[in-house]
Design a protein around this motif. Sequence first.
Motif, PDB file in Angstrom:
ATOM      1  N   ASP A  88       0.815  -1.212   0.000  1.00  0.00           N
ATOM      2  CA  ASP A  88       0.000   0.000   0.000  1.00  0.00           C
ATOM      3  C   ASP A  88       0.852   1.267   0.000  1.00  0.00           C
ATOM      4  O   ASP A  88       0.408   2.315  -0.444  1.00  0.00           O
ATOM      5  CB  ASP A  88      -0.937   0.023   1.209  1.00  0.00           C
ATOM      6  N   ASN A  89       2.057   1.178   0.497  1.00  0.00           N
ATOM      7  CA  ASN A  89       2.926   2.349   0.581  1.00  0.00           C
ATOM      8  C   ASN A  89       4.055   2.336  -0.433  1.00  0.00           C
ATOM      9  O   ASN A  89       4.947   3.189  -0.380  1.00  0.00           O
ATOM     10  CB  ASN A  89       3.490   2.459   1.998  1.00  0.00           C
ATOM     11  N   ALA A  90       4.023   1.391  -1.357  1.00  0.00           N
ATOM     12  CA  ALA A  90       5.090   1.253  -2.343  1.00  0.00           C
ATOM     13  C   ALA A  90       4.700   1.884  -3.668  1.00  0.00           C
ATOM     14  O   ALA A  90       3.536   2.179  -3.920  1.00  0.00           O
ATOM     15  CB  ALA A  90       5.405  -0.233  -2.543  1.00  0.00           C
ATOM     16  N   ARG A  91       5.705   2.098  -4.519  1.00  0.00           N
ATOM     17  CA  ARG A  91       5.491   2.550  -5.891  1.00  0.00           C
ATOM     18  C   ARG A  91       5.625   1.352  -6.808  1.00  0.00           C
ATOM     19  O   ARG A  91       6.576   0.586  -6.689  1.00  0.00           O
ATOM     20  CB  ARG A  91       6.560   3.578  -6.294  1.00  0.00           C
ATOM     21  N   ARG A  92       4.708   1.225  -7.732  1.00  0.00           N
ATOM     22  CA  ARG A  92       4.807   0.159  -8.738  1.00  0.00           C
ATOM     23  C   ARG A  92       5.820   0.601  -9.780  1.00  0.00           C
ATOM     24  O   ARG A  92       5.725   1.694 -10.320  1.00  0.00           O
ATOM     25  CB  ARG A  92       3.446  -0.084  -9.380  1.00  0.00           C
ATOM     26  N   VAL A  93       6.771  -0.269 -10.073  1.00  0.00           N
ATOM     27  CA  VAL A  93       7.822   0.106 -11.021  1.00  0.00           C
ATOM     28  C   VAL A  93       7.882  -0.792 -12.235  1.00  0.00           C
ATOM     29  O   VAL A  93       8.710  -0.596 -13.100  1.00  0.00           O
ATOM     30  CB  VAL A  93       9.217   0.150 -10.345  1.00  0.00           C
ATOM     31  N   GLY A  94       7.052  -1.748 -12.330  1.00  0.00           N
ATOM     32  CA  GLY A  94       7.074  -2.620 -13.491  1.00  0.00           C
ATOM     33  C   GLY A  94       6.206  -3.824 -13.268  1.00  0.00           C
ATOM     34  O   GLY A  94       5.432  -3.898 -12.329  1.00  0.00           O
ATOM     35  N   GLY A  95       6.356  -4.751 -14.171  1.00  0.00           N
ATOM     36  CA  GLY A  95       5.584  -5.976 -14.056  1.00  0.00           C
ATOM     37  C   GLY A  95       4.446  -5.981 -15.026  1.00  0.00           C
ATOM     38  O   GLY A  95       4.005  -4.952 -15.517  1.00  0.00           O
ATOM     39  N   SER A  96       3.986  -7.147 -15.304  1.00  0.00           N
ATOM     40  CA  SER A  96       2.919  -7.355 -16.265  1.00  0.00           C
ATOM     41  C   SER A  96       1.574  -7.196 -15.581  1.00  0.00           C
ATOM     42  O   SER A  96       1.413  -7.512 -14.411  1.00  0.00           O
ATOM     43  CB  SER A  96       3.049  -8.764 -16.840  1.00  0.00           C
ATOM     44  N   GLY A 119      -5.075 -19.259 -13.339  1.00  0.00           N
ATOM     45  CA  GLY A 119      -5.272 -18.067 -12.537  1.00  0.00           C
ATOM     46  C   GLY A 119      -4.075 -17.571 -11.782  1.00  0.00           C
ATOM     47  O   GLY A 119      -4.220 -16.982 -10.734  1.00  0.00           O
ATOM     48  N   SER A 120      -2.863 -17.776 -12.253  1.00  0.00           N
ATOM     49  CA  SER A 120      -1.726 -17.263 -11.503  1.00  0.00           C
ATOM     50  C   SER A 120      -1.733 -15.755 -11.552  1.00  0.00           C
ATOM     51  O   SER A 120      -2.224 -15.140 -12.480  1.00  0.00           O
ATOM     52  CB  SER A 120      -0.415 -17.812 -12.059  1.00  0.00           C
ATOM     53  N   SER A 121      -1.208 -15.121 -10.508  1.00  0.00           N
ATOM     54  CA  SER A 121      -1.192 -13.665 -10.466  1.00  0.00           C
ATOM     55  C   SER A 121      -0.005 -13.196  -9.665  1.00  0.00           C
ATOM     56  O   SER A 121       0.624 -13.940  -8.936  1.00  0.00           O
ATOM     57  CB  SER A 121      -2.472 -13.145  -9.831  1.00  0.00           C
ATOM     58  N   ARG A 122       0.285 -11.957  -9.807  1.00  0.00           N
ATOM     59  CA  ARG A 122       1.333 -11.334  -9.012  1.00  0.00           C
ATOM     60  C   ARG A 122       0.744 -10.956  -7.664  1.00  0.00           C
ATOM     61  O   ARG A 122      -0.459 -10.884  -7.478  1.00  0.00           O
ATOM     62  CB  ARG A 122       1.858 -10.089  -9.722  1.00  0.00           C
ATOM     63  N   SER A 123       1.608 -10.634  -6.704  1.00  0.00           N
ATOM     64  CA  SER A 123       1.104 -10.319  -5.380  1.00  0.00           C
ATOM     65  C   SER A 123       0.344  -9.014  -5.332  1.00  0.00           C
ATOM     66  O   SER A 123      -0.468  -8.806  -4.462  1.00  0.00           O
ATOM     67  CB  SER A 123       2.253 -10.287  -4.363  1.00  0.00           C
ATOM     68  N   SER A 124       0.594  -8.105  -6.270  1.00  0.00           N
ATOM     69  CA  SER A 124      -0.194  -6.882  -6.318  1.00  0.00           C
ATOM     70  C   SER A 124      -1.059  -6.914  -7.553  1.00  0.00           C
ATOM     71  O   SER A 124      -0.612  -7.266  -8.622  1.00  0.00           O
ATOM     72  CB  SER A 124       0.726  -5.661  -6.329  1.00  0.00           C
ATOM     73  N   ALA A 125      -2.310  -6.553  -7.370  1.00  0.00           N
ATOM     74  CA  ALA A 125      -3.240  -6.591  -8.488  1.00  0.00           C
ATOM     75  C   ALA A 125      -2.978  -5.436  -9.439  1.00  0.00           C
ATOM     76  O   ALA A 125      -2.415  -4.427  -9.058  1.00  0.00           O
ATOM     77  CB  ALA A 125      -4.676  -6.506  -7.958  1.00  0.00           C
ATOM     78  N   ALA A 126      -3.418  -5.582 -10.667  1.00  0.00           N
ATOM     79  CA  ALA A 126      -3.257  -4.534 -11.660  1.00  0.00           C
ATOM     80  C   ALA A 126      -4.120  -3.334 -11.299  1.00  0.00           C
ATOM     81  O   ALA A 126      -5.196  -3.491 -10.744  1.00  0.00           O
ATOM     82  CB  ALA A 126      -3.666  -5.059 -13.027  1.00  0.00           C
ATOM     83  N   PRO A 127      -3.649  -2.130 -11.609  1.00  0.00           N
ATOM     84  CA  PRO A 127      -4.458  -0.953 -11.322  1.00  0.00           C
ATOM     85  C   PRO A 127      -5.756  -0.984 -12.116  1.00  0.00           C
ATOM     86  O   PRO A 127      -5.805  -1.492 -13.220  1.00  0.00           O
ATOM     87  CB  PRO A 127      -3.592   0.213 -11.797  1.00  0.00           C
ATOM     88  N   ALA A 128      -6.794  -0.420 -11.554  1.00  0.00           N
ATOM     89  CA  ALA A 128      -8.066  -0.317 -12.262  1.00  0.00           C
ATOM     90  C   ALA A 128      -7.943   0.730 -13.355  1.00  0.00           C
ATOM     91  O   ALA A 128      -7.213   1.698 -13.207  1.00  0.00           O
ATOM     92  CB  ALA A 128      -9.174   0.068 -11.281  1.00  0.00           C
ATOM     93  N   ALA A 129      -8.652   0.526 -14.426  1.00  0.00           N
ATOM     94  CA  ALA A 129      -8.583   1.452 -15.547  1.00  0.00           C
ATOM     95  C   ALA A 129      -9.009   2.842 -15.112  1.00  0.00           C
ATOM     96  O   ALA A 129     -10.045   3.018 -14.500  1.00  0.00           O
ATOM     97  CB  ALA A 129      -9.471   0.957 -16.684  1.00  0.00           C
ATOM     98  N   GLY A 130      -8.194   3.817 -15.417  1.00  0.00           N
ATOM     99  CA  GLY A 130      -8.526   5.210 -15.174  1.00  0.00           C
ATOM    100  C   GLY A 130      -8.279   5.680 -13.758  1.00  0.00           C
ATOM    101  O   GLY A 130      -7.837   6.793 -13.561  1.00  0.00           O
ATOM    102  N   ARG A 164      -6.050  -0.143  -6.938  1.00  0.00           N
ATOM    103  CA  ARG A 164      -6.071  -1.595  -7.087  1.00  0.00           C
ATOM    104  C   ARG A 164      -7.402  -2.122  -6.564  1.00  0.00           C
ATOM    105  O   ARG A 164      -7.844  -1.717  -5.491  1.00  0.00           O
ATOM    106  CB  ARG A 164      -4.914  -2.219  -6.334  1.00  0.00           C
ATOM    107  N   PRO A 165      -8.029  -3.025  -7.317  1.00  0.00           N
ATOM    108  CA  PRO A 165      -9.330  -3.557  -6.885  1.00  0.00           C
ATOM    109  C   PRO A 165      -9.317  -4.124  -5.467  1.00  0.00           C
ATOM    110  O   PRO A 165     -10.274  -3.929  -4.722  1.00  0.00           O
ATOM    111  CB  PRO A 165      -9.616  -4.644  -7.920  1.00  0.00           C
ATOM    112  N   GLN A 166      -8.238  -4.809  -5.084  1.00  0.00           N
ATOM    113  CA  GLN A 166      -8.202  -5.387  -3.738  1.00  0.00           C
ATOM    114  C   GLN A 166      -8.228  -4.295  -2.678  1.00  0.00           C
ATOM    115  O   GLN A 166      -8.821  -4.461  -1.615  1.00  0.00           O
ATOM    116  CB  GLN A 166      -6.991  -6.296  -3.555  1.00  0.00           C
ATOM    117  N   ASP A 167      -7.593  -3.143  -2.959  1.00  0.00           N
ATOM    118  CA  ASP A 167      -7.615  -2.039  -2.007  1.00  0.00           C
ATOM    119  C   ASP A 167      -9.014  -1.434  -1.910  1.00  0.00           C
ATOM    120  O   ASP A 167      -9.481  -1.105  -0.819  1.00  0.00           O
ATOM    121  CB  ASP A 167      -6.620  -0.954  -2.414  1.00  0.00           C
ATOM    122  N   VAL A 168      -9.666  -1.263  -3.057  1.00  0.00           N
ATOM    123  CA  VAL A 168     -11.016  -0.705  -3.073  1.00  0.00           C
ATOM    124  C   VAL A 168     -11.971  -1.635  -2.333  1.00  0.00           C
ATOM    125  O   VAL A 168     -12.782  -1.183  -1.519  1.00  0.00           O
ATOM    126  CB  VAL A 168     -11.505  -0.447  -4.516  1.00  0.00           C
TER     127      VAL A 168
END
Length: 118
Positions: free
Chosen positions: A52-60, A70-81, A85-89
Amino acid sequence: MARKVEVTLIDDIDGSSATRTFEFGIEGVSYEIDLSEANIQKFNDAVADFVDNARRVGGSTRRGGRGRSGSSRSSAAPAAGGGARPQDVRRWAADKGLEVSERGRIPREVMEAYAAAH
């Protein structure tokens, strides 16, 4: 001749049935581990303050791939616009007593309320 091959994932932490192969990275190294939803949630809860306090610097932002379910990264992709992150919302909405499904699109009103609060 027909052949049926089944792959059973076993949780690498507790030996229970795993839901999926979970991917995460730390210190520039990528990792994979087979986990149940309960242990994925434990992982996400354990790193939530850091993420929650980090900056995203890359990744798919893609989900799935290479034959894993259904594999995923530990942080979800940002929501469009919105950049949220959906998990935060979803976590914020639950804390505020708002009903939001665990999957699918988050209602616009909830996204707007989240954005206004942050």
